[in-house]
Design an enzyme around this catalytic site. Structure first.
Site, short mmCIF file in Angstrom:
data_model
loop_
_atom_site.label_atom_id
_atom_site.label_comp_id
_atom_site.label_asym_id
_atom_site.label_seq_id
_atom_site.Cartn_x
_atom_site.Cartn_y
_atom_site.Cartn_z
N GLY A 86 -17.58 19.35 -25.29
CA GLY A 86 -17.67 18.31 -26.32
C GLY A 86 -16.31 17.81 -26.74
N ASP A 87 -15.36 18.71 -26.91
CA ASP A 87 -14.02 18.32 -27.31
C ASP A 87 -13.28 17.61 -26.17
OD1 ASP A 87 -14.38 19.33 -29.84
OD2 ASP A 87 -13.55 21.29 -29.35
N GLY A 101 -9.79 19.98 -33.31
CA GLY A 101 -8.73 18.97 -33.34
C GLY A 101 -7.72 19.14 -32.22
N SER A 138 -9.51 24.97 -19.46
CA SER A 138 -10.43 24.34 -18.52
C SER A 138 -10.24 22.82 -18.45
CB SER A 138 -11.88 24.63 -18.92
OG SER A 138 -12.24 23.89 -20.08
N GLY A 190 -9.94 25.33 -31.64
CA GLY A 190 -9.95 24.40 -32.77
C GLY A 190 -10.27 23.01 -32.26
N SER A 222 -14.58 19.93 -16.97
CA SER A 222 -14.09 21.05 -17.80
C SER A 222 -15.03 22.25 -17.78
CB SER A 222 -13.86 20.58 -19.24
OG SER A 222 -15.08 20.41 -19.94
N ASN A 229 -17.59 11.35 -19.98
CA ASN A 229 -18.58 12.35 -19.60
C ASN A 229 -18.22 13.00 -18.27
OD1 ASN A 229 -21.14 13.58 -20.40
ND2 ASN A 229 -21.96 12.64 -18.56
N ALA A 256 -14.59 25.36 -15.15
CA ALA A 256 -13.51 26.35 -15.24
C ALA A 256 -13.71 27.18 -16.50
CB ALA A 256 -12.15 25.66 -15.25
N ASN A 281 -8.06 20.91 -29.49
CA ASN A 281 -8.73 20.76 -28.20
C ASN A 281 -8.76 19.29 -27.77
OD1 ASN A 281 -9.30 23.51 -28.20
ND2 ASN A 281 -11.45 23.25 -28.76
#
Length: 260
Positions: A206-207, A56, A248, A54, A239, A233, A242, A58
């Protein structure tokens, strides 16, 4: 009902959450197969696992792992997935005072099939996420108004996200809006109510990026936006090295000191 009973209320009184996320919680049901099934076909997979997702949640988890005092305003079902999700948030030191549970819908799920090449098929059932409403937001108003940054996305109803952004901006809170999943004819008020409008479709990296950006907006406001973006970034890049989504996401202790 809210997931009360934990020391969340005392926590709120001691120190307000700097990062508040009004958004989604989804349970990921992931099957790994050698190839994707055809219409009407049943095939064998070689691995299955359940994860926490989800957009949010994340984003909230990543901000918390960087050291942010964070709170999640969301709605899950009164079911085993919902109970497990609340426990997951607590384990990430996220306030669940306004993580509501409902008997009117199941916890949101994403059923995901992934083949050996990484191609996937995903079915999302938003469930309880779409039941987060005005009354829920009003109960959480004091948490939103005391935040330094509030994040919203579009995995809850657009009306709820718009209302949360309005509440935050009226209290002088910085707003970070991630318009994903993308929808046609986005209400133009989303642009005017967003301090930062972050177009980003992907989950996972992205999250992680959005959660990291919220952390820097809250705790390093003197940095230039360009520097915040660079650092966010860098964290998102970690992230992707993993497996899993939230699993991750790096902790502050695992990252270079130069990022802080």
């Amino acid at each position: 009902m809210a997931a009360s009973g934990e020391p969340g209320r005392l926590w709120q009184e001691e120190e307000a959450a700097a990062v508040v996320v009004v958004g989604s919680c989804m349970t990921d049901l992931v099957s790994l197969t050698s190839r994707l099934p055809k219409t009407g076909e049943t095939i064998h997979g070689h691995k299955f696992f359940i994860g926490f997702g989800g957009k949010g949640a994340n984003q909230c988890v990543q901000a918390a792992r960087l050291g942010a005092k964070a709170a999640m305003v969301c709605k899950v079902g009164n079911d085993s997935f919902g109970n497990n999700y609340i426990e997951n948030l607590k384990q990430n030191h996220i306030s669940t005072e306004f993580t509501y549970q409902t008997r009117d819908a199941a916890t949101g799920t994403a059923s995901i099939i992934v083949n050996n090449e990484g191609q996937n098929i995903i079915v999302i059932v938003a469930g309880a996420n779409l039941l987060l409403n005005t009354e829920d937001l009003k109960k959480a108003a004091h948490v939103i108004s005391r935040a330094k940054v509030m994040i919203c996305q579009l995995e809850i109803s657009p009306a709820a996200s718009l209302e949360a952004l309005t509440m935050a901006r009226s209290s002088g809170v910085k707003t970070l809006f991630n318009p994903a999943p993308a929808i046609a004819d986005l209400d133009p008020r989303f642009y005017t109510l967003s301090t930062v409008f972050c177009c980003n479709e992907s989950e996972g990296a992205g999250d992680s990026f959005v959660g990291a950006l919220a952390f820097y907006l809250a705790y390093y406001p003197s940095l230039s936006l360009e520097e915040m973006l660079k650092r966010s970034n860098s964290i998102a890049a970690v992230s992707v090295q993993a497996t899993g989504t939230q699993s991750s996401y790096p902790y502050k202790k695992d990252l270079p000191l130069a990022l802080f």
